[in-house]
Write an enzyme that holds these catalytic residues in place. Structure first.
Site, short mmCIF file in Angstrom:
data_model
loop_
_atom_site.label_atom_id
_atom_site.label_comp_id
_atom_site.label_asym_id
_atom_site.label_seq_id
_atom_site.Cartn_x
_atom_site.Cartn_y
_atom_site.Cartn_z
N ASP A 211 79.55 -5.19 41.54
CA ASP A 211 80.23 -4.99 42.82
C ASP A 211 79.42 -5.70 43.92
O ASP A 211 78.22 -5.94 43.74
CB ASP A 211 80.32 -3.49 43.11
CG ASP A 211 81.41 -3.16 44.13
OD1 ASP A 211 82.09 -4.10 44.61
OD2 ASP A 211 81.60 -1.97 44.45
N ARG A 615 85.56 -0.71 58.05
CA ARG A 615 85.25 0.60 57.49
C ARG A 615 86.29 1.63 57.92
O ARG A 615 86.40 2.71 57.37
CB ARG A 615 83.86 1.12 57.92
CG ARG A 615 82.65 0.31 57.48
CD ARG A 615 82.65 -0.03 56.04
NE ARG A 615 83.20 -1.35 55.82
CZ ARG A 615 83.68 -1.78 54.64
NH1 ARG A 615 83.68 -0.99 53.61
NH2 ARG A 615 84.18 -2.98 54.51
P1 ATP Z 1 85.16 -3.22 50.43
O1 ATP Z 1 85.33 -4.70 50.56
O2 ATP Z 1 85.03 -2.57 51.74
O3 ATP Z 1 84.12 -2.86 49.44
P2 ATP Z 1 87.12 -2.78 48.37
O4 ATP Z 1 87.86 -4.05 48.21
O5 ATP Z 1 86.09 -2.46 47.38
O6 ATP Z 1 86.57 -2.67 49.85
P3 ATP Z 1 88.16 -0.21 47.68
O7 ATP Z 1 87.09 0.61 48.29
O8 ATP Z 1 88.21 -0.35 46.21
O9 ATP Z 1 88.21 -1.63 48.38
O10 ATP Z 1 89.59 0.32 48.14
C1 ATP Z 1 89.88 0.63 49.51
C2 ATP Z 1 90.76 1.85 49.57
O11 ATP Z 1 92.06 1.53 49.11
C3 ATP Z 1 90.27 2.99 48.71
O12 ATP Z 1 90.50 4.21 49.37
C4 ATP Z 1 91.13 2.86 47.46
O13 ATP Z 1 91.26 4.08 46.81
C5 ATP Z 1 92.45 2.37 48.03
N1 ATP Z 1 93.22 1.56 47.07
C6 ATP Z 1 92.84 0.41 46.47
N2 ATP Z 1 93.81 -0.09 45.67
C7 ATP Z 1 94.85 0.78 45.75
C8 ATP Z 1 96.15 0.83 45.15
N3 ATP Z 1 96.61 -0.10 44.30
N4 ATP Z 1 96.94 1.87 45.48
C9 ATP Z 1 96.53 2.82 46.34
N5 ATP Z 1 95.33 2.83 46.93
C10 ATP Z 1 94.48 1.82 46.65
MG MG Z 2 84.03 -2.16 47.56
#
Ligand code: ATP
Ligand code: MG
Length: 680
Positions: A211, A615
């Protein structure tokens, strides 16, 4: 499509053979892809123990383990979910012997390193030693040692640092100790120079997930490459717009290199943001817009327009803190359903900005935690105890020896210790070994020798008992006896300013002992970045302590407002976010007088602002102050250029400083009086 994943996410999850890169903006579900992919791999028959998921912080690792548990239940505990450093500890403990390291080597924290460097460089100047620390760490992160770094040396300052580095390396090997940089560097050496070790790890790991890939540095990338070998069964997820550790050696080159080093690389992009409202996402996209693009990306949200992003201008930091508190209270009174304290975060550029905020929150009796601030384990009483643990697990750990022998002081004076130290360096052995050297009596007075012999006996006796204190109950009993025998409570009483302080510190000691005993009892260990423990002897528990005591932030999921630096907020999300101190000179950060800021630095600061904005899930306020204290003087200050870059609609952006908040505050007070305020 799998449950809870969109098409692109599903593709990313299902691509399990060969290398893949998920490249996408904030909140698009990259981390979610990782947890679901762990579940999918297990569903496809891969043993949980063959999966490694590497995250950036211990907190992120703990959170990922939680999420994985939700998907796959108990099997999650066998998946190696940890930071690069924790993975490094495991590899070096297992295979470090081929590098001449005993399995019980010690891990030095930043303070230990600093004092060793002072010693190596013959100085008491902390500033200078820090500079060396920084330079040496930079070299180590580029995979260099004191020999290979010679080619990098420019000028007198570096030359001295290089000499200090050579002595520092000798010390570490004499102490059987490693520093944090070694926790990535040594595994790299292990895998690159020892084929059997490399083959073992490559065979063991069926899939590696990383990650926050954009923040890996050169050695971490090399380590990843060696871990996955040519088959390259890995998944990297990242966002080049969130690369904020350039100053610590992270390099976007790692993103560019992936397709070259792994021609089979499958690149998957995610475009839907599931975290933030459109208003928040638009501000984020506008801010990051001016930065040059490594990869073009689009990001949209279907969560609706939402509340406009607010800009709050304040007179001073104190005023800003009050406004933040008022905003929290206001939202608690007006948003439905009523938010909890844990739904709020106040983020800022630098640690010192927390102080005014803490004071205002305390005054309003709002519970909070400072994330990434002084942790429990940095307290001096806990560090004293850890020194004993470290010494039991590695007698040659001189920094631990010096701390343990003086906490409590046992009639062994500075002069005796200095003589012992001289003797040890002359005989190239540790101070512990020097105590038992037959040549020592010729050097010291009978009284000094007596004191040392007594300490040696005590140490050996305790060490023996710690080794045999198996399981929680035995560990608890042993810890109690140990503290009595060394008279630690008395020592605290003598060395605290007030009785209340001594009591609080003794309370910390008790809490720590409880926690150690639990570990000896074999609870799965969230705090050490993914190493699951079984029932152990206290000595074995002690062996992981140095790591615990330094890089872990033991954070329970308390219902409190989070105060955090922007750096430490990466990967996390809160319904309501306040970015404080968004002033020119603070964010973008600039030392000294305002002037021209280097383009690359400006871009990194802009990414930091982007991380901050993204955030927020539901509401976002950005505040700045008209004046700031510089030393003793007040200076007029300007809003950050990033506020303009958010390009907010003029009429909605400025929060009316008086009328609305007053109304909200009154409503809050009314609700509080009626007993229906935000939860405790
Ligand atoms: P960052 O770049 O800030 O690390 P990220 O890309 O890792 O963000 P996540 O933290 O995995 O994003 O997801 C952001 C939010 O969206 C979380 O609350 C996650 O549960 C929700 N989420 C992600 N994909 C889906 C989906 N397909 N359906 C519903 N909710 C989702
Ligand atoms: Mg993330």
């Amino acid at each position: 499509m799998s449950a809870g994943l969109n098409l692109a996410q599903t593709q990313a999850v299902h691509h399990i053979s060969g290398p893949s890169l998920v490249l996408a903006g904030a909140g698009s579900g990259k981390t979610r892809v990782i947890t679901h992919k762990i579940a999918h791999l297990i569903g496809q028959g891969m043993a949980p123990g063959r999966i490694a998921a590497i995250t950036f912080t211990n907190k992120a690792a703990a959170e990922m383990r939680e999420r994985a548990k939700g998907l796959i239940g108990k099997a999650a505990k066998d998946v190696l979910i940890c930071t690069f450093h924790a993975l490094g500890v495991r590899m070096v403990r297992e295979d470090g012997q081929v590098l001449g390291l005993k399995p019980n080597f010690s891990i030095l924290d930043s303070d230990d390193v600093l004092s060793i460097l002072k010693d190596c460089g013959g100085t008491t100047d902390t500033q200078l030693a820090r500079q060396w620390q920084w330079t040496i760490s930079g070299w180590k992160n580029m995979g260099l040692n004191s020999q290979t770094a010679a080619a990098q040396v420019e000028g007198e300052v570096d030359k001295v640092a290089l000499e200090v580095m050579a002595r520092y390396e000798e010390r570490l090997s004499a102490f059987q100790s490693v520093d944090f940089d070694d926790l990535v560097g040594l595994p790299l050496t292990l895998l690159s120079q020892h084929a059997p070790v490399r083959e073992k790890w490559q065979a063991r790991l069926g899939h590696v997930l990383v990650d926050e890939y954009q923040d890996t540095n050169a050695t971490q990338y090399e380590l990843l490459k060696l871990l996955v070998g040519e088959r390259g069964h890995f998944t990297a997820v990242g966002d080049d717009d969130q690369s904020i550790y350039g100053w610590r050696g992270a390099t976007l080159e790692n993103l560019k290199k992936l397709p070259q080093d792994f021609p089979a690389l499958r690149v998957i992009k995610l475009e839907q943001n599931y975290r933030s409202t459109s208003a928040i996402l638009r501000a984020a996209n506008n801010v990051i817009g001016p930065n040059p693009k490594l990869f073009p990306k689009t990001l949209y949200s279907e969560l609706g327009e939402g509340e406009p992003v607010r800009v709050v201008d304040c007179d001073s930091e104190e005023h800003e803190a009050e406004r933040a508190v008022a905003r929290i209270q206001g939202l608690c009174a007006s948003v439905n359903p009523t938010p909890e304290w844990r739904d709020f975060a106040i983020l800022y550029r630098a640690n010192h900005q927390a102080k005014a905020l803490e004071k205002a929150l305390r005054r309003a009796s709002i519970p909070y935690k400072v994330s990434g601030g002084t942790s429990f384990f940095d307290r001096s009483e806990i560090r004293d105890l850890c020194a004993w643990f470290r010494l039991w697990s590695n007698e040659d750990d001189d920094p631990a020896f010096l701390r343990a022998i003086s906490a409590p002081r046992r009639g062994i004076g500075h002069q005796t210790l200095a003589q012992l130290g001289d003797f040890a360096s002359q005989y190239k052995c540790s101070m512990y070994a020097a105590m038992f050297n037959q040549m020592l009596p010729a050097r010291l007075s009978a009284r000094a020798l007596g004191g040392l012999a007594e300490f040696g006996r005590l140490l050996n006796d305790l060490q023996y008992r710690a080794r045999h204190a198996l399981g929680a109950e035995a560990a608890r009993q042993f810890l109690k006896e140990w503290l009595e025998e060394i008279g630690y409570e008395n020592f605290l009483l003598e060395h605290s300013d007030t009785a209340a302080q001594a009591t609080a510190r003794w309370g910390n000691v008790q809490e720590f002992c409880d926690w150690m005993a639990q570990r000896a009892g074999g609870v799965p260990d969230e705090a050490i970045g993914g190493i699951v423990t079984e029932a152990k002897s206290l000595l074995e528990v002690a062996q992981t302590i140095a790591l615990l005591s330094t890089i872990s932030e033991q954070e329970k999921d308390q219902n409190v407002v989070t105060l955090s630096t922007l750096h430490a907020s990466k990967g996390l999300e809160w319904p309501h976010v306040i970015l404080a101190g968004v002033n020119e000179g603070v964010l973008p950060f600039q030392q000294g007088e305002e002037g021209v800021i280097d383009q690359q630095r400006l871009e990194e600061e802009r990414r930091l602002m982007y991380v901050g904005i993204t955030r927020a899930q539901r509401t976002l306020a950005v505040s700045w102050t008209r004046r700031r204290k510089k030393g003793r003087d007040w200076v007029a200050t300007k809003p950050s250029r990033f506020i303009g870059e958010m390009n907010l609609a003029a009429d909605t952006a400025r929060e009316d400083p008086r009328a609305k908040l007053r109304a909200l505050r009154e409503e809050f007070a009314r609700k509080a009086a009626a007993g229906s305020t935000a939860p405790e």
